[in-house]
Scaffold this motif. Structure first.
Motif, PDB file in Angstrom:
ATOM      1  N   ILE A 236     -40.997 -11.877 -22.858  1.00 10.04           N
ATOM      2  CA  ILE A 236     -40.921 -11.814 -21.390  1.00 10.04           C
ATOM      3  C   ILE A 236     -40.624 -13.195 -20.816  1.00 10.04           C
ATOM      4  O   ILE A 236     -39.769 -13.338 -19.919  1.00 10.04           O
TER       5      ILE A 236
ATOM      6  N   THR B 282     -39.054 -15.619 -22.135  1.00  6.46           N
ATOM      7  CA  THR B 282     -37.691 -16.067 -22.446  1.00  6.46           C
ATOM      8  C   THR B 282     -36.641 -15.058 -21.995  1.00  6.46           C
ATOM      9  O   THR B 282     -35.474 -15.170 -22.378  1.00  6.46           O
ATOM     10  N   MET B 283     -37.068 -14.085 -21.210  1.00  2.82           N
ATOM     11  CA  MET B 283     -36.175 -13.056 -20.679  1.00  2.82           C
ATOM     12  C   MET B 283     -35.414 -12.326 -21.787  1.00  2.82           C
ATOM     13  O   MET B 283     -34.218 -12.074 -21.677  1.00  2.82           O
TER      14      MET B 283
END
Length: 132
Positions: free
Chosen positions: A18, A20-21
């Motif tokens: 999450i 680090t997308m």
């Protein structure tokens, strides 16, 4: 085949993913895909391809991909006689979609996914040690 990593913390993996997308899982999952193919005996598209598709389709392909892998792991765990709470398509899918409302959904789903994978790999290591 002896599995070396039999204790992965799914909640930590979800947090890093999450933060680090999604890039963390993109790279972290590469060796795990090979292990899942060996465990399940199934062929499936590489996560990197699904990740790229997910960039344009609101990550739905990513959620479906991991949910199908979760179901395959559940079946493998059942074949090995593993008891307890196991991952599944429904658990992974619903916690990663509707569970986002509670914010903890992806953590719960990813934790159980990797917990099931850990159990399977420990069982296979024990089986190999016993037979081999």
């Amino acid at each position: 085949m002896k599995f070396r990593h039999t204790h992965r913390n799914g909640a930590l993996i979800a947090l890093l993913d999450i933060l680090t997308m999604g890039l963390f899982l993109l790279f972290y999952i590469l060796p795990i895909e090979k292990e899942m193919r060996q465990i399940t005996g199934k062929k499936f598209p590489p996560y990197a391809l699904i990740f790229l598709l997910g960039l344009f389709t609101f990550i739905l392909p990513n959620i479906f991909w991991i949910s199908f892998r979760a179901d395959e792991l559940r079946e493998a765990a059942k074949r090995l006689g593993i008891q307890g709470k196991l991952t599944s398509f429904d658990h992974m899918f619903y916690w990663n979609t509707f569970g986002l409302i509670l914010l903890v959904g992806p953590f719960l789903a990813t934790y159980r996914f990797f917990d099931t994978l850990n159990k399977i790999e420990r069982a296979l290591n024990q089986k190999e040690a016993f037979h081999g």
